[in-house]
Enzyme design. Structure first.
Site, short mmCIF file in Angstrom:
data_model
loop_
_atom_site.label_atom_id
_atom_site.label_comp_id
_atom_site.label_asym_id
_atom_site.label_seq_id
_atom_site.Cartn_x
_atom_site.Cartn_y
_atom_site.Cartn_z
N ASP A 86 13.65 -18.44 78.29
CA ASP A 86 14.83 -17.82 78.18
C ASP A 86 14.89 -16.33 78.62
OD1 ASP A 86 17.54 -17.59 77.47
OD2 ASP A 86 17.36 -17.02 75.36
N ASN B 178 15.85 -15.09 81.92
CA ASN B 178 16.22 -14.73 83.32
C ASN B 178 17.17 -13.88 83.69
OD1 ASN B 178 14.22 -16.69 83.53
ND2 ASN B 178 15.22 -18.36 84.33
N TRP C 292 16.58 -10.35 82.57
CA TRP C 292 15.46 -9.74 83.57
C TRP C 292 16.19 -9.31 84.68
CZ3 TRP C 292 13.91 -10.69 88.42
CH2 TRP C 292 12.43 -10.32 88.66
N ASN D 117 24.37 -25.76 79.66
CA ASN D 117 24.44 -24.78 80.62
C ASN D 117 25.41 -24.93 81.82
OD1 ASN D 117 20.90 -24.25 80.37
ND2 ASN D 117 22.57 -23.07 79.63
#
Ligand code: IPE
Ligand code: IPE
Ligand code: MG
Length: 237
Positions: A23, A25, A28, A71
Site C-alpha cells: 500500500d 503507491n 508516494w 479496487n
C-alpha cells in the site's frame, strides 16, 4: 540486522509464508507531484525487489496483494494503467519464475480480466506448476468473495460435514500454509479484505514506509519484530 540474521530467524522460527499488503503507491506519487500510475510503476519495481529478497532469504511462500475486488472502484484511468502494468509484467514473468524456481498462483477471480490477460495468467500458472516455491499474486482478490466461492462450491457438491482443513483446501491459497506474518506498508492498520480466513493466527506488522520505498532493510526489521513475538495459538507458553 543483516541478510544472515534474517535467514537465521526464518530457519529458527520456521517462517514458511510471508504476505504483503503493498500500500501507498498513490501517496508516494503525490509526494513527488507524479501521477498515481507512476506510483504504481514504482510499486512494481519495489515488488520485484522484495520478491528477489524473499528468494535470497529462502522464504518458501510469498503472497502479495496487487489488486482487490474493491479496487475496481478507482477511476477508469487508474484501473487501465494498473491493467497495462500487470500485462507488461506478465510478459517477462517466465524468466523470473525460472530464476526463482517458483510456482505462480493467482488468487482471485480471473474472469474479470481481458481474455488475453486471462489466457496469459493460466499459461504462467501451468508453466510454473512444478517449481518448489510459491508466489501468490492476489489480483481481483477479496477474502469475502473467496470464502463465498468456497461455500458455494461445497453446497454444489452437497458436502455435509466440513472441516477446517477441507475448507482451507477450497480457498485460492490451498497450496500454501497460513501466513506467519502479514506486512502492510503505508501506515494503514487494517486488512482491507485480505486473507481473512488465513490470517486467524498471523502476526500483523505495520510500517509507515510507502510501498515504493520498501527496502530489504524494512523486511529485516519486520523479521526482527517477528522474532520478538510470542505465538501462543491460544495455548499457555
Ligand atoms: C496500493 O497503493 C496499490 C493498489 C491498491 C493497487 P494505493 O494506490 O492504494 O496507494 P495509496 O493508498 O493511495 O497511497
Ligand atoms: C489494499 O489497499 C489493496 C491492495 C494493496 C491491492 P487499498 O489502498 O485498496 O485499501 P484501503 O482502501 O485503504 O482499505
Ligand atoms: Mg491504498
Amino acid at each position: 540486522m543483516s541478510v544472515d540474521e534474517s535467514k537465521r530467524i526464518i530457519a529458527e522460527k520456521g517462517v514458511k509464508h510471508l504476505a504483503f499488503i503493498m500500500d501507498g503507491n498513490g501517496r508516494w506519487a503525490k509526494k513527488r507531484g507524479l501521477s498515481r500510475s507512476l506510483g504504481h510503476k514504482a510499486g512494481v519495481e519495489a515488488m520485484r525487489r522484495i520478491l528477489d529478497y524473499m528468494f535470497e532469504l529462502g522464504v518458501e511462500h510469498v503472497t502479495v496483494y496487487a489488486f482487490s475486488t474493491e479496487n475496481w472502484k478507482r477511476s477508469k484511468d487508474e484501473v487501465e494503467a494498473l491493467m497495462k502494468l500487470f500485462s507488461l509484467q506478465m510478459r517477462s514473468a517466465k524468466k523470473d519464475l525460472d530464476e526463482h524456481r517458483s510456482r505462480l498462483v493467482f488468487l482471485g477471480d480471473k474472469s474479470a480480466f481481458s481474455p488475453s490477460m486471462r489466457k496469459r495468467m493460466i499459461e504462467l500458472e501451468e508453466y510454473s506448476k512444478d517449481n518448489p516455491r510459491t508466489v501468490n499474486i492476489a489480483m481481483n482478490y477479496g477474502a469475502r468473495a473467496e470464502i463465498l466461492r468456497a461455500v458455494n462450491a461445497l453446497i454444489e457438491k452437497g458436502e455435509g460435514n466440513v472441516t477446517e482443513e477441507k475448507f482451507s483446501s477450497m480457498l485460492y491459497t490451498s497450496l500454501s500454509p497460513d501466513p506467519d506474518m502479514i506486512i502492510r506498508t503505508a501506515g494503514e492498520k487494517r486488512l482491507s479484505n485480505y486473507l481473512l480466513w488465513q490470517a486467524a493466527y498471523s502476526e500483523l506488522y505495520f510500517t509507515d514506509t510507502l510501498w515504493p520505498d520498501m527496502q530489504n532493510s524494512d523486511v529485516d526489521a519486520a523479521l526482527e519484530e517477528f522474532a520478538r513475538r510470542v505465538r501462543r495459538f491460544g495455548a499457555v507458553v
